[in-house]
Design an enzyme around this catalytic site. Structure first.
Site, short mmCIF file in Angstrom:
data_model
loop_
_atom_site.label_atom_id
_atom_site.label_comp_id
_atom_site.label_asym_id
_atom_site.label_seq_id
_atom_site.Cartn_x
_atom_site.Cartn_y
_atom_site.Cartn_z
N ARG A 187 0.80 -1.37 0.00
CA ARG A 187 0.04 0.10 0.09
C ARG A 187 0.62 1.17 0.09
O ARG A 187 0.35 2.24 -0.05
CB ARG A 187 -0.83 0.02 1.28
CG ARG A 187 -0.37 0.10 2.55
CD ARG A 187 -0.94 -0.60 3.64
NE ARG A 187 -0.33 -0.62 4.79
CZ ARG A 187 -0.83 -1.13 6.10
NH1 ARG A 187 -2.06 -1.21 5.98
NH2 ARG A 187 0.02 -1.08 7.11
N GLU A 188 2.20 1.22 -0.11
CA GLU A 188 2.83 2.24 0.23
C GLU A 188 3.44 2.78 -1.03
O GLU A 188 4.61 2.64 -1.25
CB GLU A 188 4.03 2.12 1.30
CG GLU A 188 3.76 1.54 2.56
CD GLU A 188 4.98 0.94 3.63
OE1 GLU A 188 5.82 0.76 3.14
OE2 GLU A 188 4.29 0.56 4.44
N ASN A 258 8.61 -7.51 5.43
CA ASN A 258 9.48 -6.89 6.32
C ASN A 258 9.66 -7.55 7.50
O ASN A 258 10.02 -6.67 8.64
CB ASN A 258 9.29 -5.37 6.05
CG ASN A 258 10.63 -4.55 6.45
OD1 ASN A 258 11.67 -4.95 6.13
ND2 ASN A 258 10.48 -3.44 7.09
N HIS A 312 9.84 3.11 2.37
CA HIS A 312 8.55 2.72 2.84
C HIS A 312 7.73 4.23 2.93
O HIS A 312 8.45 5.09 2.70
CB HIS A 312 8.74 2.02 4.33
CG HIS A 312 9.12 0.78 4.25
ND1 HIS A 312 8.25 -0.41 4.57
CD2 HIS A 312 10.45 0.13 4.02
CE1 HIS A 312 9.03 -1.52 4.83
NE2 HIS A 312 10.35 -1.40 4.14
N SER A 313 6.77 3.89 3.54
CA SER A 313 5.82 5.21 3.83
C SER A 313 4.95 4.63 4.89
O SER A 313 4.69 3.52 5.06
CB SER A 313 5.15 5.89 2.89
OG SER A 313 3.84 4.87 2.74
N TYR A 314 4.36 5.63 6.01
CA TYR A 314 4.76 6.89 6.13
C TYR A 314 5.28 7.29 7.62
O TYR A 314 5.41 6.47 8.30
CB TYR A 314 3.61 7.66 5.74
CG TYR A 314 2.31 7.28 6.62
CD1 TYR A 314 1.72 6.30 6.41
CD2 TYR A 314 2.16 7.98 7.77
CE1 TYR A 314 0.53 5.86 7.39
CE2 TYR A 314 1.09 7.67 8.77
CZ TYR A 314 0.24 6.63 8.39
OH TYR A 314 -0.54 6.09 9.50
N TYR A 364 9.48 0.49 19.21
CA TYR A 364 8.80 -0.74 19.28
C TYR A 364 9.91 -1.76 18.47
O TYR A 364 10.08 -1.20 17.23
CB TYR A 364 7.30 -0.71 18.72
CG TYR A 364 7.16 -0.31 17.52
CD1 TYR A 364 7.20 -1.33 16.11
CD2 TYR A 364 7.15 1.09 16.82
CE1 TYR A 364 6.97 -0.62 14.92
CE2 TYR A 364 6.67 1.37 15.69
CZ TYR A 364 6.83 0.65 14.57
OH TYR A 364 6.56 1.02 13.38
N GLU A 387 11.11 6.09 5.80
CA GLU A 387 9.49 6.15 5.86
C GLU A 387 9.53 7.47 5.50
O GLU A 387 9.48 8.69 5.86
CB GLU A 387 9.09 6.18 7.29
CG GLU A 387 9.23 5.08 7.85
CD GLU A 387 8.40 3.59 7.65
OE1 GLU A 387 7.45 3.90 6.50
OE2 GLU A 387 8.32 2.61 8.20
ZN LIG Z 1 6.58 -0.21 5.11
#
Ligand SMILES: [Zn+2]
Length: 444
Positions: A187-188, A258, A312-314, A364, A387
């Site tokens: 989705r990124e 990932n 990646h995002s976001y 995390y 990100e």
């Molecule tokens: Zn990601």
């Protein structure tokens, strides 16, 4: 909305005996329309700890992003039925929050006709289908055979052909390699868009000679093409994250790529449930053909690979190992941190937002990431997860790409300059003579 549609047409549906099917299709199409996006702003460690409660699977909350600092939000998607429960929780924990209703209605519909592409050419400020991306790369390699070479990697789970883009002003030079991948999370979309823009600038911008001399760029713009195409099929699938491999035992699809890498695999921050939509680590390390491809690129080029960046995002973060733990840092963390801050400064100087720089696992821990694998198992001395963007969550508008992609490109120029500074003792023509003393390999 589903109920209304059902009422109007239910006599037809009953006639064909397709009640269940109709219900499913109709509701799936509009699934997120009535969902609320809730952004929660924790202000202390205790509140961060409290948020873990929402992650428990029985609460049916979809976590889009977890906060990695006190000024940043944890973003969750909540169905209309669950909003009262979440609001109650927020009240009890005295959390600051924002709520946006009917969040799914903001998702754009995506399928574009090939006609538009042919008429207008390939724009770097649009989101493209995977076939369109491949076609662009094939044409680019044909037009610029000295600069661009494509390496066939095989096919994705569903059979999409994947190619590594190698850009070098001298393909025999054996320069240090900068390896950039994007789109392991379906989705990124802004991540593959950035990888393509990077390719475009390196190849077509005459000023990019500086970035090319002495460095070889390896770029894999869409690591998870099956998932990417799936997110393009309908608004209901727009937030898919995982691969699309089938787990026959559980009738569920996909693995979080990932969380699938074979370094400290599954020791933290993963789900072992194949039906978990976000962080299922897979049945074993490298169960996914797509993560195997990235692993192979790293292993085959481990000696020369000096920098790995996974897009990646976001959230506008630039994070470095370790991801699997927040307990301690690699002993080279200062170098990782310093380079990230230089890159962040370059982006900011170009008018962009600075990155928040820290170790990935500090807030995390999540094991099985590609950045930890590159750093810890392959011995790539600089390894990052970037990100991209802040705001708009995963639905980053195309109209803003024209502004942000060139800003991020300045970050990559800074990366290249730093890599050359550290790893080239001298130049012979366009070749970098890799320092003999740099074989620190402290992580291998
Ligand atoms: Zn990601």
């Amino acid at each position: 909305m589903c109920l209304k549609s059902f009422k109007i047409t239910n006599w037809i549906v009953l006639y064909f005996g397709l009640v269940g099917l109709f219900w499913q299709v109709e509701c799936a199409e509009n699934k997120y329309d009535n969902y609320s996006l809730i952004k929660i702003y924790p202000t202390g460690i205790q509140q961060i700890e409290a948020l873990k409660y929402l992650e428990e699977p029985e609460h049916q909350v979809e976590i889009l992003k977890k906060s990695r600092s006190f000024n940043d939000s944890t973003d969750i998607l909540v169905s209309p039925n669950d909003v009262p429960f979440v609001k109650e929780f927020i009240k009890n924990e005295s959390l600051n929050y924002e709520l946006k209703r009917n969040y799914g209605r903001s998702f754009e519909s995506v399928e574009r006709t090939p006609k538009r592409r042919i008429l207008r050419g390939f724009s770097f400020y649009e989101y493209h289908s995977f076939p369109a991306i491949q076609e662009y790369l094939d044409n680019l390699a044909k037009r610029q055979p000295d600069l661009v070479k494509l390496q066939n990697l095989g096919t994705s789970y569903q059979g999409r052909r994947m190619k590594l883009v190698k850009i070098s002003s001298d393909h025999n030079a054996q320069n240090p390699i900068i390896f950039v991948d994007a789109g392991i999370h379906a989705r990124e979309w802004v991540a593959p868009a950035m990888a393509l823009y990077l390719i475009h600038r390196l190849v077509n911008d005459p000023d990019a000679r500086k970035e090319l001399d002495g460095v070889d760029w390896y770029i894999l713009p869409v690591v998870n093409p099956d998932g990417y195409e799936y997110t393009r099929t309908s608004r209901a699938n727009r937030l898919w994250r995982k691969t699309r491999s089938k787990n026959s035992q559980f009738e569920c699809f996909g693995v979080d790529g990932n969380r699938n890498y074979g370094f400290k695999w599954a020791v933290s921050g993963v789900s072992t449930n194949p039906c978990d939509k976000e962080t299922y680590a897979g049945p074993k390390p490298f169960s996914e053909v797509e993560t195997q491809m990235v692993r192979n690129i790293m292993m085959e080029n481990s000696k020369r690979m000096k920098l790995y960046v996974s897009l990646h995002s976001y959230g506008q973060y630039l994070v470095y190992p370790w991801g699997y733990t927040g307990e301690y840092l690699p002993k080279e963390w200062k170098k990782l941190d310093t380079m990230a801050r230089i890159v962040s400064d370059a982006v900011q100087k170009a008018g962009g937002q600075p990155f928040k720089v820290l170790s990935a696992g500090k807030w995390y821990a999540a094991a099985g990431g590609s950045d930890d694998f590159a750093f810890g198992a392959v011995g790539v001395p600089y390894s990052y997860t970037m990100e991209l963007t802040n705001g708009f969550e995963f639905i980053y508008p195309e109209r803003l790409l024209r502004t942000v992609l060139p800003q991020y490109y300045e970050g990559f120029r800074a990366f290249a300059a730093q890599i050359k500074k550290e790893f080239c003792s001298k130049y012979i023509g366009q070749r970098c003579k890799i320092n003999s003393s740099e074989e620190s390999g402290t992580n291998s």
